[in-house]
Design a protein around this motif. Structure first.
Motif, mmCIF file in Angstrom:
data_model
loop_
_atom_site.group_PDB
_atom_site.id
_atom_site.type_symbol
_atom_site.label_atom_id
_atom_site.label_comp_id
_atom_site.label_asym_id
_atom_site.label_seq_id
_atom_site.Cartn_x
_atom_site.Cartn_y
_atom_site.Cartn_z
ATOM 1 N N GLN A 1 4.205 37.165 -12.674
ATOM 2 C CA GLN A 1 5.592 37.543 -12.363
ATOM 3 C C GLN A 1 5.873 37.150 -10.915
ATOM 4 O O GLN A 1 5.939 37.997 -10.031
ATOM 5 N N ARG A 2 6.005 35.853 -10.701
ATOM 6 C CA ARG A 2 6.074 35.304 -9.344
ATOM 7 C C ARG A 2 7.206 35.890 -8.512
ATOM 8 O O ARG A 2 7.109 35.980 -7.293
ATOM 9 N N ARG A 3 8.298 36.208 -9.159
ATOM 10 C CA ARG A 3 9.467 36.670 -8.406
ATOM 11 C C ARG A 3 9.325 38.112 -7.929
ATOM 12 O O ARG A 3 10.077 38.568 -7.070
ATOM 13 N N LYS A 4 8.367 38.815 -8.498
ATOM 14 C CA LYS A 4 8.182 40.210 -8.112
ATOM 15 C C LYS A 4 7.421 40.319 -6.798
ATOM 16 O O LYS A 4 6.566 39.485 -6.488
ATOM 17 N N MET A 5 7.709 41.370 -6.059
ATOM 18 C CA MET A 5 6.868 41.699 -4.917
ATOM 19 C C MET A 5 5.504 42.124 -5.439
ATOM 20 O O MET A 5 5.369 42.614 -6.558
ATOM 21 N N LEU A 6 4.487 41.966 -4.608
ATOM 22 C CA LEU A 6 3.130 42.271 -5.042
ATOM 23 C C LEU A 6 2.965 43.732 -5.447
ATOM 24 O O LEU A 6 2.183 44.046 -6.351
ATOM 25 N N ARG A 7 3.698 44.638 -4.797
ATOM 26 C CA ARG A 7 3.559 46.047 -5.161
ATOM 27 C C ARG A 7 3.932 46.281 -6.624
ATOM 28 O O ARG A 7 3.399 47.180 -7.265
ATOM 29 N N GLY A 8 4.819 45.421 -7.137
ATOM 30 C CA GLY A 8 5.209 45.532 -8.540
ATOM 31 C C GLY A 8 4.288 44.762 -9.468
ATOM 32 O O GLY A 8 3.830 45.290 -10.482
ATOM 33 N N SER A 9 4.002 43.507 -9.125
ATOM 34 C CA SER A 9 3.191 42.682 -10.023
ATOM 35 C C SER A 9 1.753 43.188 -10.126
ATOM 36 O O SER A 9 1.102 43.034 -11.169
ATOM 37 N N LEU A 10 1.254 43.823 -9.057
ATOM 38 C CA LEU A 10 -0.117 44.322 -9.068
ATOM 39 C C LEU A 10 -0.213 45.807 -9.428
ATOM 40 O O LEU A 10 -1.300 46.397 -9.350
ATOM 41 N N LYS A 11 0.891 46.408 -9.844
ATOM 42 C CA LYS A 11 0.888 47.833 -10.163
ATOM 43 C C LYS A 11 -0.191 48.210 -11.177
ATOM 44 O O LYS A 11 -0.884 49.225 -11.005
ATOM 45 N N PRO A 12 -0.403 47.398 -12.248
ATOM 46 C CA PRO A 12 -1.447 47.766 -13.214
ATOM 47 C C PRO A 12 -2.865 47.740 -12.622
ATOM 48 O O PRO A 12 -3.788 48.308 -13.212
ATOM 49 N N LEU A 13 -3.030 47.092 -11.456
ATOM 50 C CA LEU A 13 -4.354 46.980 -10.845
ATOM 51 C C LEU A 13 -4.539 47.903 -9.636
ATOM 52 O O LEU A 13 -5.537 47.807 -8.934
ATOM 53 N N GLY A 14 -3.581 48.748 -9.412
ATOM 54 C CA GLY A 14 -3.696 49.665 -8.270
ATOM 55 C C GLY A 14 -2.602 49.483 -7.256
ATOM 56 O O GLY A 14 -2.449 50.300 -6.339
ATOM 57 N N GLY A 15 -1.844 48.396 -7.374
ATOM 58 C CA GLY A 15 -0.641 48.171 -6.592
ATOM 59 C C GLY A 15 -0.733 48.516 -5.130
ATOM 60 O O GLY A 15 -1.508 47.924 -4.375
ATOM 61 N N GLU A 16 0.056 49.487 -4.722
ATOM 62 C CA GLU A 16 0.190 49.852 -3.311
ATOM 63 C C GLU A 16 -1.151 50.239 -2.680
ATOM 64 O O GLU A 16 -1.456 49.840 -1.556
ATOM 65 N N ALA A 17 -1.970 50.991 -3.401
ATOM 66 C CA ALA A 17 -3.237 51.440 -2.834
ATOM 67 C C ALA A 17 -4.167 50.256 -2.585
ATOM 68 O O ALA A 17 -4.818 50.173 -1.529
ATOM 69 N N LEU A 18 -4.230 49.333 -3.532
ATOM 70 C CA LEU A 18 -5.072 48.154 -3.382
ATOM 71 C C LEU A 18 -4.593 47.303 -2.215
ATOM 72 O O LEU A 18 -5.404 46.862 -1.377
ATOM 73 N N LEU A 19 -3.300 47.106 -2.127
ATOM 74 C CA LEU A 19 -2.733 46.288 -1.050
ATOM 75 C C LEU A 19 -2.949 46.951 0.309
ATOM 76 O O LEU A 19 -3.246 46.270 1.300
#
Length: 277
Positions: A227-245
């Protein structure tokens, strides 16, 4: 290669009814000067065991056999091409092996001893899946010298924050030093494709990831670029999103194409560690 005189490739194609088939992604290179130039991109081949995928009528095979390579193993799924390549055994009976099989279903590293390389004009329709499979075992190979559609070659070598940069760029550059070597026009092929082609050389890095880390990188890049157009906090949400970043010190407002390979590496290691905990 021995002193046996080989017939012209066009004659070989005609005799074996080897018309290029779109379903097999076939476009044949017949110019011996060009195939020799491609073979030279692989660097020193003396004593190396080379695997070629999709040899077709054998233009590049001839160039590889003319090199000092210790052996050449041709992997071909098209029986017509297998028959055509078999003719080359007369010129190199001890150095040419032919494997009739689908390269996607094989572990090519089991076919030849080290040091080993892959040199190939890849069938366009399976080039990317083949490369990703080989990257999983990059440590087994000294070098990959591969021809792709130019668009795919651009993606492999693309820099961050450019239109071509994506999942294939990250995986390839994470595991290998990538070099864009040659652009080849459609007219060089029979039949000519609609696009230019390009040769890329990939040299595996001295370190290679454990399977768990590679799996984490695959999950990470699939989510980030899915989901290239999404910010990473959204596209990576299933993988931990904000906490991972946050743990990686990467802003959630950024998008995947702005991250360097080193930043993806940092995220993948954190993701892998979290999965193992």
């Amino acid at each position: 290669m021995g002193a046996v005189e080989l017939p012209p490739l066009r004659e070989v194609i005609a005799r074996h009814g080897l018309d290029a088939r779109r379903s097999l992604g076939q476009h044949f290179l017949l110019d011996p000067n060009l195939t020799a130039r491609i073979a030279r991109q692989a660097g020193e081949l003396g004593g190396r065991h080379v695997v070629e995928v999709g040899p077709g009528p054998g233009g590049l095979t001839r160039a590889l056999l003319a090199s000092p390579a210790g052996s050449v193993t041709a992997v071909e799924v098209d029986r017509r091409a297998v028959a055509a390549i078999t003719e080359l055994r007369a010129a190199a009976p001890d150095r040419l092996r032919i494997v009739e099989a689908d390269a996607l279903a094989l572990d090519l590293s089991t076919l030849v001893p080290a040091p080993r390389q892959i040199v190939a004009n890849l069938p366009y329709n399976i080039a990317s899946p083949l490369l990703i499979g080989w990257l999983r075992q990059a440590a087994a190979w000294e070098r990959f010298t591969l021809m792709f559609q130019e668009e795919v070659a651009d993606r492999i070598c693309a820099a961050p924050d450019t239109p071509a940069y994506g999942r294939l760029s990250v995986l390839a550059q994470w595991l290998c030093v990538t070099e864009f070597r040659l652009r080849i026009p459609p007219a060089a092929f029979v039949p000519p494709p609609k696009v230019w082609s390009a040769v890329v050389v990939l040299t595996p890095r001295p370190w290679q990831p454990e399977p768990a880390l590679f799996a984490a990188m695959e999950r990470l890049t699939a989510a980030a670029f899915g989901q290239r157009r999404k910010m990473l906090r959204g596209s990576l949400k299933p993988l931990g999103g904000e906490a991972l970043l946050a743990r990686a010190d990467i802003a959630g407002e950024r998008r995947a194409e702005t991250l360097s390979v080193a930043e993806f590496d940092r995220l993948a290691r954190l993701l892998s560690s979290a999965a193992a905990a």
